[in-house]
Enzyme design. Structure first.
Site, mmCIF file in Angstrom:
data_model
loop_
_atom_site.group_PDB
_atom_site.id
_atom_site.type_symbol
_atom_site.label_atom_id
_atom_site.label_comp_id
_atom_site.label_asym_id
_atom_site.label_seq_id
_atom_site.Cartn_x
_atom_site.Cartn_y
_atom_site.Cartn_z
ATOM 1 N N TYR A 195 33.863 25.202 33.916
ATOM 2 C CA TYR A 195 32.995 26.368 34.085
ATOM 3 C C TYR A 195 32.435 26.794 32.715
ATOM 4 O O TYR A 195 31.238 27.005 32.548
ATOM 5 C CB TYR A 195 33.817 27.494 34.712
ATOM 6 C CG TYR A 195 33.083 28.788 34.950
ATOM 7 C CD1 TYR A 195 32.114 28.879 35.936
ATOM 8 C CD2 TYR A 195 33.394 29.934 34.208
ATOM 9 C CE1 TYR A 195 31.461 30.090 36.178
ATOM 10 C CE2 TYR A 195 32.761 31.134 34.455
ATOM 11 C CZ TYR A 195 31.790 31.209 35.439
ATOM 12 O OH TYR A 195 31.150 32.400 35.677
ATOM 13 N N ILE A 200 21.809 29.063 50.384
ATOM 14 C CA ILE A 200 21.972 27.650 50.756
ATOM 15 C C ILE A 200 22.525 27.578 52.177
ATOM 16 O O ILE A 200 23.132 28.540 52.658
ATOM 17 C CB ILE A 200 22.898 26.860 49.799
ATOM 18 C CG1 ILE A 200 24.202 27.634 49.547
ATOM 19 C CG2 ILE A 200 22.215 26.494 48.514
ATOM 20 C CD1 ILE A 200 25.306 26.768 49.023
ATOM 21 N N GLY A 227 26.141 35.842 47.476
ATOM 22 C CA GLY A 227 27.386 35.884 46.702
ATOM 23 C C GLY A 227 27.729 37.294 46.221
ATOM 24 O O GLY A 227 27.065 38.272 46.565
ATOM 25 N N GLN A 228 28.781 37.355 45.403
ATOM 26 C CA GLN A 228 29.286 38.674 44.954
ATOM 27 C C GLN A 228 28.215 39.481 44.237
ATOM 28 O O GLN A 228 28.022 40.664 44.526
ATOM 29 C CB GLN A 228 30.502 38.475 44.023
ATOM 30 C CG GLN A 228 31.180 39.797 43.652
ATOM 31 C CD GLN A 228 32.129 39.702 42.448
ATOM 32 O OE1 GLN A 228 32.101 38.708 41.706
ATOM 33 N NE2 GLN A 228 32.920 40.729 42.252
HETATM 34 C C1 AKB Z 1 35.348 33.826 36.904
HETATM 35 O O1 AKB Z 1 36.455 34.388 36.866
HETATM 36 O O2 AKB Z 1 35.211 32.598 36.973
HETATM 37 C C2 AKB Z 1 34.115 34.682 36.808
HETATM 38 C C3 AKB Z 1 33.696 34.906 35.392
HETATM 39 C C4 AKB Z 1 34.457 35.800 34.508
HETATM 40 O O3 AKB Z 1 32.718 34.355 34.964
HETATM 41 N N1 AKB Z 1 34.346 35.940 37.453
#
Ligand code: AKB
Length: 317
Positions: free
Chosen positions: A143, A35, A11-12
Protein backbone atom coordinates in the site's frame (compact mmCIF):
# COMPACT_ATOMS: atom_id res chain seq x y z
CA UNK A 1 -15.14 22.55 -9.54
CA UNK A 2 -18.55 22.00 -11.01
CA UNK A 3 -18.57 18.75 -12.95
CA UNK A 4 -16.87 16.19 -10.77
CA UNK A 5 -16.34 12.45 -11.10
CA UNK A 6 -15.82 10.62 -7.82
CA UNK A 7 -14.19 7.27 -8.61
CA UNK A 8 -14.87 4.84 -5.77
CA UNK A 9 -17.99 6.72 -4.67
CA UNK A 10 -19.41 3.83 -2.65
CA UNK A 11 -16.39 3.55 -0.34
CA UNK A 12 -15.74 5.10 3.07
CA UNK A 13 -14.62 8.49 1.73
CA UNK A 14 -16.45 8.45 -1.60
CA UNK A 15 -19.94 7.99 -0.21
CA UNK A 16 -19.63 11.08 1.98
CA UNK A 17 -17.57 13.15 -0.46
CA UNK A 18 -20.09 12.65 -3.27
CA UNK A 19 -22.97 13.76 -1.03
CA UNK A 20 -20.99 16.78 0.19
CA UNK A 21 -20.05 17.87 -3.35
CA UNK A 22 -23.65 17.49 -4.48
CA UNK A 23 -24.76 19.77 -1.67
CA UNK A 24 -22.03 22.33 -2.49
CA UNK A 25 -22.52 22.31 -6.28
CA UNK A 26 -26.25 21.67 -6.88
CA UNK A 27 -26.09 22.97 -10.47
CA UNK A 28 -23.20 20.72 -11.50
CA UNK A 29 -22.78 17.09 -12.50
CA UNK A 30 -21.40 15.28 -9.48
CA UNK A 31 -21.02 11.78 -10.87
CA UNK A 32 -20.86 8.81 -8.51
CA UNK A 33 -18.36 6.46 -10.17
CA UNK A 34 -18.52 2.81 -9.09
CA UNK A 35 -17.28 -0.61 -10.10
CA UNK A 36 -19.41 -3.69 -10.78
CA UNK A 37 -20.37 -5.28 -7.50
CA UNK A 38 -20.23 -1.99 -5.58
CA UNK A 39 -23.21 -0.20 -7.11
CA UNK A 40 -24.55 2.96 -5.38
CA UNK A 41 -27.80 2.66 -3.46
CA UNK A 42 -30.29 4.99 -1.78
CA UNK A 43 -29.39 8.68 -1.66
CA UNK A 44 -26.10 8.17 -3.54
CA UNK A 45 -27.98 6.56 -6.43
CA UNK A 46 -30.91 8.94 -6.41
CA UNK A 47 -29.08 12.20 -5.64
CA UNK A 48 -27.32 12.62 -9.01
CA UNK A 49 -25.73 10.87 -11.98
CA UNK A 50 -23.93 7.56 -11.48
CA UNK A 51 -21.54 5.80 -13.89
CA UNK A 52 -19.62 2.54 -13.91
CA UNK A 53 -15.91 3.45 -14.04
CA UNK A 54 -12.99 1.06 -13.71
CA UNK A 55 -9.65 2.89 -13.48
CA UNK A 56 -8.11 0.05 -15.49
CA UNK A 57 -10.21 1.10 -18.50
CA UNK A 58 -8.94 4.46 -19.79
CA UNK A 59 -11.31 4.66 -22.76
CA UNK A 60 -14.35 4.07 -20.53
CA UNK A 61 -13.12 6.87 -18.30
CA UNK A 62 -12.61 9.21 -21.28
CA UNK A 63 -16.20 8.57 -22.42
CA UNK A 64 -17.59 9.47 -18.96
CA UNK A 65 -15.39 12.58 -18.84
CA UNK A 66 -16.82 13.72 -22.19
CA UNK A 67 -20.41 12.85 -21.34
CA UNK A 68 -20.43 14.96 -18.16
CA UNK A 69 -17.81 17.60 -19.16
CA UNK A 70 -15.78 16.57 -16.12
CA UNK A 71 -13.42 19.25 -14.74
CA UNK A 72 -12.23 17.40 -11.61
CA UNK A 73 -11.69 13.73 -10.79
CA UNK A 74 -11.44 12.40 -7.23
CA UNK A 75 -9.61 9.12 -7.67
CA UNK A 76 -10.49 7.12 -4.56
CA UNK A 77 -10.04 3.65 -6.06
CA UNK A 78 -7.68 1.71 -3.79
CA UNK A 79 -7.06 -1.47 -1.83
CA UNK A 80 -6.28 -0.41 1.74
CA UNK A 81 -3.10 -1.43 3.54
CA UNK A 82 -3.94 -4.81 5.07
CA UNK A 83 -5.86 -5.96 1.99
CA UNK A 84 -3.04 -4.85 -0.28
CA UNK A 85 -0.69 -7.19 1.59
CA UNK A 86 -2.95 -10.09 0.56
CA UNK A 87 -3.29 -8.93 -3.07
CA UNK A 88 -0.19 -6.83 -3.79
CA UNK A 89 -0.35 -7.09 -7.58
CA UNK A 90 -4.00 -6.10 -7.68
CA UNK A 91 -3.17 -3.14 -5.42
CA UNK A 92 -0.43 -2.05 -7.84
CA UNK A 93 -2.75 -2.48 -10.82
CA UNK A 94 -5.55 -0.39 -9.32
CA UNK A 95 -3.46 2.24 -7.56
CA UNK A 96 -0.59 2.75 -9.99
CA UNK A 97 -1.65 1.51 -13.44
CA UNK A 98 -5.12 2.91 -12.72
CA UNK A 99 -3.68 6.32 -11.90
CA UNK A 100 -1.57 6.36 -15.08
CA UNK A 101 -4.77 5.75 -17.07
CA UNK A 102 -6.49 8.63 -15.29
CA UNK A 103 -3.53 10.98 -15.77
CA UNK A 104 -3.31 10.14 -19.46
CA UNK A 105 -6.99 10.98 -19.91
CA UNK A 106 -6.52 14.12 -17.79
CA UNK A 107 -3.71 15.26 -20.12
CA UNK A 108 -6.07 14.97 -23.06
CA UNK A 109 -9.26 16.32 -21.46
CA UNK A 110 -7.73 18.89 -19.11
CA UNK A 111 -9.40 17.89 -15.85
CA UNK A 112 -7.79 18.21 -12.40
CA UNK A 113 -7.00 15.05 -10.41
CA UNK A 114 -7.04 14.38 -6.67
CA UNK A 115 -5.50 11.03 -5.64
CA UNK A 116 -5.18 10.68 -1.88
CA UNK A 117 -1.93 9.60 -0.32
CA UNK A 118 -1.69 8.40 3.26
CA UNK A 119 0.36 8.08 6.45
CA UNK A 120 1.06 4.72 4.77
CA UNK A 121 3.47 6.44 2.38
CA UNK A 122 5.98 6.59 5.25
CA UNK A 123 8.03 3.77 6.72
CA UNK A 124 10.14 2.82 9.73
CA UNK A 125 13.05 5.13 8.82
CA UNK A 126 10.77 8.19 8.71
CA UNK A 127 10.81 10.47 11.80
CA UNK A 128 7.77 9.27 13.74
CA UNK A 129 6.90 12.43 15.65
CA UNK A 130 6.22 15.69 13.84
CA UNK A 131 6.92 13.84 10.59
CA UNK A 132 8.08 16.58 8.22
CA UNK A 133 6.33 17.36 4.92
CA UNK A 134 9.45 16.45 2.96
CA UNK A 135 11.23 13.48 4.49
CA UNK A 136 12.27 9.84 4.01
CA UNK A 137 9.55 7.75 2.34
CA UNK A 138 10.62 4.12 2.36
CA UNK A 139 7.39 2.24 3.23
CA UNK A 140 7.52 -1.53 3.71
CA UNK A 141 3.89 -2.28 2.76
CA UNK A 142 2.64 -2.61 -0.84
CA UNK A 143 0.00 0.00 0.00
CA UNK A 144 2.78 2.41 0.97
CA UNK A 145 4.80 1.58 -2.14
CA UNK A 146 1.77 2.41 -4.31
CA UNK A 147 1.12 5.63 -2.38
CA UNK A 148 4.69 6.87 -2.91
CA UNK A 149 4.37 5.94 -6.59
CA UNK A 150 1.08 7.85 -6.91
CA UNK A 151 2.59 10.94 -5.25
CA UNK A 152 5.52 10.84 -7.66
CA UNK A 153 3.38 10.17 -10.74
CA UNK A 154 1.01 12.99 -9.82
CA UNK A 155 3.91 15.45 -9.45
CA UNK A 156 5.46 14.13 -12.67
CA UNK A 157 2.29 14.78 -14.69
CA UNK A 158 2.00 18.25 -13.17
CA UNK A 159 5.62 19.18 -13.87
CA UNK A 160 5.85 17.60 -17.31
CA UNK A 161 2.36 18.10 -18.74
CA UNK A 162 0.73 20.71 -16.51
CA UNK A 163 -2.01 18.34 -15.28
CA UNK A 164 -3.51 19.98 -12.19
CA UNK A 165 -2.79 17.23 -9.65
CA UNK A 166 -3.15 17.86 -5.92
CA UNK A 167 -3.53 15.66 -2.87
CA UNK A 168 -3.25 15.14 0.85
CA UNK A 169 -1.80 12.36 2.99
CA UNK A 170 -4.81 11.14 4.89
CA UNK A 171 -4.49 9.84 8.43
CA UNK A 172 -6.77 6.96 9.49
CA UNK A 173 -10.31 8.21 8.94
CA UNK A 174 -13.02 7.82 11.57
CA UNK A 175 -16.57 7.93 10.21
CA UNK A 176 -20.06 6.57 10.71
CA UNK A 177 -21.65 6.46 7.23
CA UNK A 178 -19.71 3.75 5.34
CA UNK A 179 -17.36 1.28 7.02
CA UNK A 180 -13.76 1.14 5.81
CA UNK A 181 -12.50 -2.26 4.72
CA UNK A 182 -9.04 -3.81 4.77
CA UNK A 183 -7.17 -0.90 6.41
CA UNK A 184 -4.78 -0.82 9.37
CA UNK A 185 -6.67 2.06 11.02
CA UNK A 186 -10.14 0.42 10.63
CA UNK A 187 -10.05 -0.44 14.33
CA UNK A 188 -10.61 3.23 15.20
CA UNK A 189 -14.01 3.03 13.48
CA UNK A 190 -14.93 -0.51 14.56
CA UNK A 191 -14.30 0.33 18.23
CA UNK A 192 -17.14 2.89 18.14
CA UNK A 193 -19.57 0.45 16.48
CA UNK A 194 -18.78 -2.19 19.13
CA UNK A 195 -19.18 0.30 21.98
CA UNK A 196 -22.54 1.61 20.77
CA UNK A 197 -23.81 -1.96 20.14
CA UNK A 198 -22.71 -2.94 23.68
CA UNK A 199 -20.16 -5.47 22.38
CA UNK A 200 -16.73 -6.33 23.78
CA UNK A 201 -14.17 -4.97 21.29
CA UNK A 202 -11.21 -7.15 20.20
CA UNK A 203 -8.50 -4.61 19.36
CA UNK A 204 -6.01 -5.71 16.66
CA UNK A 205 -3.45 -2.92 17.36
CA UNK A 206 -1.31 -2.94 20.54
CA UNK A 207 -1.63 -0.33 23.28
CA UNK A 208 0.97 2.40 22.84
CA UNK A 209 1.02 2.28 19.02
CA UNK A 210 0.06 5.78 17.98
CA UNK A 211 -1.18 6.80 14.53
CA UNK A 212 -2.62 10.00 13.10
CA UNK A 213 -6.43 9.87 12.89
CA UNK A 214 -8.99 12.31 11.57
CA UNK A 215 -12.77 12.67 11.70
CA UNK A 216 -14.44 12.43 8.28
CA UNK A 217 -15.87 16.00 8.12
CA UNK A 218 -12.31 17.34 8.37
CA UNK A 219 -11.08 14.90 5.72
CA UNK A 220 -13.82 16.00 3.32
CA UNK A 221 -13.01 19.64 3.96
CA UNK A 222 -9.34 18.96 3.19
CA UNK A 223 -10.17 17.12 -0.06
CA UNK A 224 -12.39 19.98 -1.23
CA UNK A 225 -10.24 22.89 0.00
CA UNK A 226 -7.04 21.61 -1.61
CA UNK A 227 -8.77 21.39 -5.01
CA UNK A 228 -10.14 24.93 -4.59
CA UNK A 229 -6.83 26.37 -3.32
CA UNK A 230 -5.12 29.22 -5.15
CA UNK A 231 -2.50 27.38 -7.27
CA UNK A 232 -0.08 30.31 -7.06
CA UNK A 233 0.26 29.69 -3.29
CA UNK A 234 1.06 25.98 -3.62
CA UNK A 235 4.73 25.18 -3.13
CA UNK A 236 3.88 21.49 -2.70
CA UNK A 237 1.24 19.47 -4.50
CA UNK A 238 1.49 15.71 -4.02
CA UNK A 239 0.95 15.29 -1.20
CA UNK A 240 0.34 17.49 1.83
CA UNK A 241 0.59 16.15 5.39
CA UNK A 242 -2.66 16.90 7.21
CA UNK A 243 -3.25 16.07 10.86
CA UNK A 244 -5.75 16.54 13.65
CA UNK A 245 -5.25 13.90 16.38
CA UNK A 246 -2.68 11.27 17.26
CA UNK A 247 -4.24 8.24 19.01
CA UNK A 248 -3.43 4.83 20.41
CA UNK A 249 -6.09 2.23 21.35
CA UNK A 250 -5.97 3.19 25.05
CA UNK A 251 -6.82 6.81 24.30
CA UNK A 252 -9.84 5.62 22.33
CA UNK A 253 -10.82 3.21 25.09
CA UNK A 254 -10.71 6.06 27.64
CA UNK A 255 -12.67 8.57 25.58
CA UNK A 256 -15.36 5.97 24.83
CA UNK A 257 -15.54 4.66 28.41
CA UNK A 258 -16.09 8.23 29.64
CA UNK A 259 -19.25 8.27 27.50
CA UNK A 260 -20.25 4.57 27.63
CA UNK A 261 -19.04 3.32 31.05
CA UNK A 262 -19.98 -0.34 30.34
CA UNK A 263 -17.65 -0.43 27.31
CA UNK A 264 -15.19 -3.34 27.32
CA UNK A 265 -12.14 -3.91 25.15
CA UNK A 266 -9.48 -6.60 25.05
CA UNK A 267 -6.52 -7.17 22.72
CA UNK A 268 -6.42 -9.77 19.92
CA UNK A 269 -3.47 -8.55 17.90
CA UNK A 270 -3.38 -8.91 14.12
CA UNK A 271 0.31 -9.41 13.18
CA UNK A 272 -0.12 -7.89 9.68
CA UNK A 273 -1.82 -4.73 10.94
CA UNK A 274 0.50 -4.51 13.96
CA UNK A 275 3.61 -4.54 11.76
CA UNK A 276 2.18 -1.92 9.40
CA UNK A 277 0.98 0.32 12.26
CA UNK A 278 4.37 0.23 13.93
CA UNK A 279 6.02 1.47 10.73
CA UNK A 280 3.73 4.51 10.34
CA UNK A 281 4.19 7.97 11.89
CA UNK A 282 2.72 8.82 15.29
CA UNK A 283 1.99 12.41 14.34
CA UNK A 284 2.60 14.31 11.11
CA UNK A 285 3.64 17.95 10.92
CA UNK A 286 0.99 19.65 8.77
CA UNK A 287 2.43 23.18 8.81
CA UNK A 288 2.90 23.33 5.01
CA UNK A 289 -0.82 22.60 4.45
CA UNK A 290 -1.69 25.27 7.02
CA UNK A 291 0.59 27.84 5.37
CA UNK A 292 -0.06 27.08 1.69
CA UNK A 293 -3.84 26.62 1.64
CA UNK A 294 -5.14 27.41 5.12
CA UNK A 295 -5.73 23.86 6.37
CA UNK A 296 -7.17 23.72 9.91
CA UNK A 297 -9.14 20.80 11.37
CA UNK A 298 -12.33 21.48 13.33
CA UNK A 299 -12.56 18.25 15.39
CA UNK A 300 -10.42 17.05 18.28
CA UNK A 301 -10.68 13.71 20.11
CA UNK A 302 -13.54 14.77 22.42
CA UNK A 303 -15.69 16.51 19.82
CA UNK A 304 -15.15 13.60 17.38
CA UNK A 305 -16.14 11.01 20.03
CA UNK A 306 -19.28 12.99 20.99
CA UNK A 307 -20.36 13.24 17.36
CA UNK A 308 -19.51 9.62 16.43
CA UNK A 309 -21.40 8.16 19.37
CA UNK A 310 -24.44 10.39 18.82
CA UNK A 311 -24.54 9.51 15.10
CA UNK A 312 -24.09 5.77 15.70
CA UNK A 313 -26.80 5.75 18.37
CA UNK A 314 -29.21 7.08 15.74
CA UNK A 315 -27.91 4.76 13.00
CA UNK A 316 -27.82 1.58 15.10
CA UNK A 317 -30.94 2.35 17.11
C1 AKB B 1 -5.35 2.18 5.98
O1 AKB B 1 -5.35 1.92 7.19
O2 AKB B 1 -4.88 1.43 5.12
C2 AKB B 1 -5.89 3.52 5.54
C3 AKB B 1 -4.85 4.58 5.54
C4 AKB B 1 -4.33 5.14 6.79
O3 AKB B 1 -4.42 4.99 4.49
N1 AKB B 1 -6.98 3.90 6.40
Amino acid sequence: MKNVLVIGSTGQIGSELTAKLRSLYPGGNIVAGYIKGAEPKGELLEGGPCAEVDVRDGSGLAAIADKYSIDTVYNLAALLSAKAEVKPLLAWDIQVNGLINILEVAREKGFAVFTPSSIGSFGPETPRVNTPQDTIQRPRSMYGVTKVATELLSDYYFNKYGVDTRSVRFPGLISHVTLPGGGTTDYAVEIFYAAVKGEDFACPIPAGVFMDMMYMPDALKAAIDIMNADPSKLVHRNSFNIASMSLDPEMLRKVISARIPAFKMHYELDPVREKIAESWPDKMDDSCAREEWGWAPAFDLDSMADDMIAALRVKLG
